[in-house]
Design a protein around this motif. Structure first.
Motif, PDB file in Angstrom:
ATOM      1  N   ASN A  20      70.734  70.599  39.595  1.00 34.82           N
ATOM      2  CA  ASN A  20      71.154  71.961  39.886  1.00 34.82           C
ATOM      3  C   ASN A  20      70.808  72.204  41.349  1.00 34.82           C
ATOM      4  O   ASN A  20      69.690  71.914  41.772  1.00 34.82           O
ATOM      5  N   GLU A  21      71.741  72.740  42.118  1.00 32.76           N
ATOM      6  CA  GLU A  21      71.484  72.966  43.539  1.00 32.76           C
ATOM      7  C   GLU A  21      70.723  74.264  43.803  1.00 32.76           C
ATOM      8  O   GLU A  21      70.724  74.764  44.927  1.00 32.76           O
ATOM      9  N   LYS A  22      70.070  74.782  42.793  1.00 32.39           N
ATOM     10  CA  LYS A  22      69.285  75.998  42.971  1.00 32.39           C
ATOM     11  C   LYS A  22      67.896  75.771  42.399  1.00 32.39           C
ATOM     12  O   LYS A  22      67.761  75.263  41.283  1.00 32.39           O
ATOM     13  N   ASP A 150      76.325  81.469  40.041  1.00 31.73           N
ATOM     14  CA  ASP A 150      77.094  81.201  41.259  1.00 31.73           C
ATOM     15  C   ASP A 150      77.078  79.717  41.630  1.00 31.73           C
ATOM     16  O   ASP A 150      77.936  79.254  42.379  1.00 31.73           O
ATOM     17  N   VAL A 151      76.108  78.972  41.131  1.00 33.87           N
ATOM     18  CA  VAL A 151      76.074  77.526  41.370  1.00 33.87           C
ATOM     19  C   VAL A 151      77.269  76.846  40.718  1.00 33.87           C
ATOM     20  O   VAL A 151      77.760  75.829  41.208  1.00 33.87           O
ATOM     21  N   GLY A 153      80.258  78.749  39.383  1.00 28.23           N
ATOM     22  CA  GLY A 153      81.552  79.388  39.619  1.00 28.23           C
ATOM     23  C   GLY A 153      81.420  80.781  40.198  1.00 28.23           C
ATOM     24  O   GLY A 153      80.336  81.363  40.243  1.00 28.23           O
ATOM     25  N   GLN A 154      82.572  81.309  40.651  1.00 27.55           N
ATOM     26  CA  GLN A 154      82.613  82.646  41.220  1.00 27.55           C
ATOM     27  C   GLN A 154      83.164  83.632  40.188  1.00 27.55           C
ATOM     28  O   GLN A 154      84.058  83.302  39.410  1.00 27.55           O
ATOM     29  N   GLU A 165      85.652  77.692  40.842  1.00 22.61           N
ATOM     30  CA  GLU A 165      84.499  76.815  40.645  1.00 22.61           C
ATOM     31  C   GLU A 165      83.721  76.681  41.948  1.00 22.61           C
ATOM     32  O   GLU A 165      84.268  76.834  43.032  1.00 22.61           O
ATOM     33  N   SER A 166      82.453  76.366  41.834  1.00 26.20           N
ATOM     34  CA  SER A 166      81.575  76.311  42.996  1.00 26.20           C
ATOM     35  C   SER A 166      81.473  74.900  43.556  1.00 26.20           C
ATOM     36  O   SER A 166      82.018  73.940  43.018  1.00 26.20           O
ATOM     37  N   HIS A 167      80.708  74.796  44.646  1.00 21.05           N
ATOM     38  CA  HIS A 167      80.489  73.527  45.317  1.00 21.05           C
ATOM     39  C   HIS A 167      79.793  72.526  44.396  1.00 21.05           C
ATOM     40  O   HIS A 167      80.142  71.344  44.369  1.00 21.05           O
ATOM     41  N   TYR A 168      78.815  72.985  43.624  1.00 19.46           N
ATOM     42  CA  TYR A 168      78.093  72.062  42.740  1.00 19.46           C
ATOM     43  C   TYR A 168      79.004  71.552  41.630  1.00 19.46           C
ATOM     44  O   TYR A 168      78.997  70.360  41.303  1.00 19.46           O
ATOM     45  N   GLU A 170      82.183  71.194  41.753  1.00 17.65           N
ATOM     46  CA  GLU A 170      83.113  70.229  42.353  1.00 17.65           C
ATOM     47  C   GLU A 170      82.432  68.892  42.599  1.00 17.65           C
ATOM     48  O   GLU A 170      83.038  67.824  42.421  1.00 17.65           O
TER      49      GLU A 170
END
Length: 306
Positions: A20-22, A150-151, A153-154, A165-168, A170
């Motif tokens: 997870n990028e958070k 938000d990690v 999707g928007q 979809e978010s950067h993570y 993808e």
């Protein structure tokens, strides 16, 4: 992908990646609970910490070893590695150094262990992407809020419907694609909703609806994880999990109803992950359960994974 090709007649360890990028989503707590559950089920488990700056996973395991010695209790210990990040001025040199260290750790354990549990940093790094690309099971702990959502999707601020979809997300899609190209295997992606409120709320419902919608787009499974309980934070200094013996000697304090409830939700989570168990590990667990029966001692967690 695994660092070395699988040779005929050998079996490579199942790789579980926490990603997870958070930060603050419960990756390290979830990782150790998974590792301990697997060891209690007779599996040979190795763990790797790729967050060499925070080292939360490493510190958790070190605390576990220290408390076992201090309290004089038996606590299962994984074979552990902490892979250092490259610190030179050259990006290429750093990536080469990191790959070499990670490769050495994987090569040392992938044939001698049943499962490798990898905890990744909460930011986009070369090692984090490399670990995702080799995951058999990817577990993404997510705090139950739109800040953490938000990690993935928007959300439309008016309707709360998923806009994209978010950067993570993808990055994970690309890692899955690369995995299929390398060995044809499919990654099982599970999003774990942590810090769930025990009460129903509008936020809980809306976040749940958003995750359900994204799960169809991104092909992940969503399961409930850990509720917001103080006991999880209290486990860390002693390296304990909800699966360890719930007695005063092990816990260092008198057990409470919260400890029992935490164990029940951890077992529910672990069963939902559907992690594979090796046959040799099952036999080891059965032999241990028989030994406990002969010794007339209760086995607290004898089979936490279905």
């Amino acid at each position: 992908m695994l660092v070395q090709p699988i040779k005929e007649g050998t079996q490579s360890a199942h790789v579980v990646v926490l990603g997870n990028e958070k930060g603050g989503s419960g990756k390290s707590t979830t990782a150790l609970h998974i590792a301990v559950a697997l060891m209690k089920a007779g599996q040979r488990v190795a763990t790797i910490d790729l967050d060499s700056r925070q080292k939360s996973f490493t510190h958790y395991i070190e605390n576990r070893r220290a408390w076992a010695q201090r309290a004089g209790v038996k606590l299962e210990q994984p074979t552990h590695f902490c892979v250092a990040r490259g610190e030179s001025a050259s990006l290429d040199a750093n990536e080469a150094q990191e790959f070499a260290s990670f490769s050495a750790a994987i090569s040392a354990i992938e044939r001698s262990h049943d499962v490798v549990v990898i905890d990744t940093p909460g930011n986009d790094t070369y090692l984090m992407r490399l670990a995702h690309s080799m995951a058999d099971t990817l577990v993404t702990p997510l705090n139950d809020s739109f800040v953490d959502f938000d990690v993935l999707g928007q959300i439309d601020p008016a309707t709360f419907s998923v806009m994209g979809e978010s950067h993570y997300a993808e990055m994970v899609r690309e890692a899955r694609r690369q995995r299929r190209l390398v060995d044809g295997k499919l990654m099982d992606w599970i999003v774990v909703r942590n810090r769930l409120s025990t009460l129903s709320s509008r936020n809980k419902r809306l976040v749940g609806e958003g995750i359900a919608e994204l799960s169809k787009r991104l092909a992940f499974r969503s399961v409930d994880g850990f509720a917001e309980r103080v006991v999880y934070r209290e486990f860390f200094p002693r390296g304990l999990t909800a699966l360890d013996d719930l007695d005063e000697t092990t816990l260092g304090t008198r057990p409470s109803l919260s400890h029992v409830t935490a164990r029940e939700e951890v077992i529910t989570l672990l069963n939902a992950l559907h992690l594979p168990l090796s046959e040799n590990g099952k036999r080891r667990a059965a032999a241990r359960a028989e030994w406990y029966s002969v010794m007339d001692q209760p086995l607290q967690v004898h089979d936490v994974i279905a």
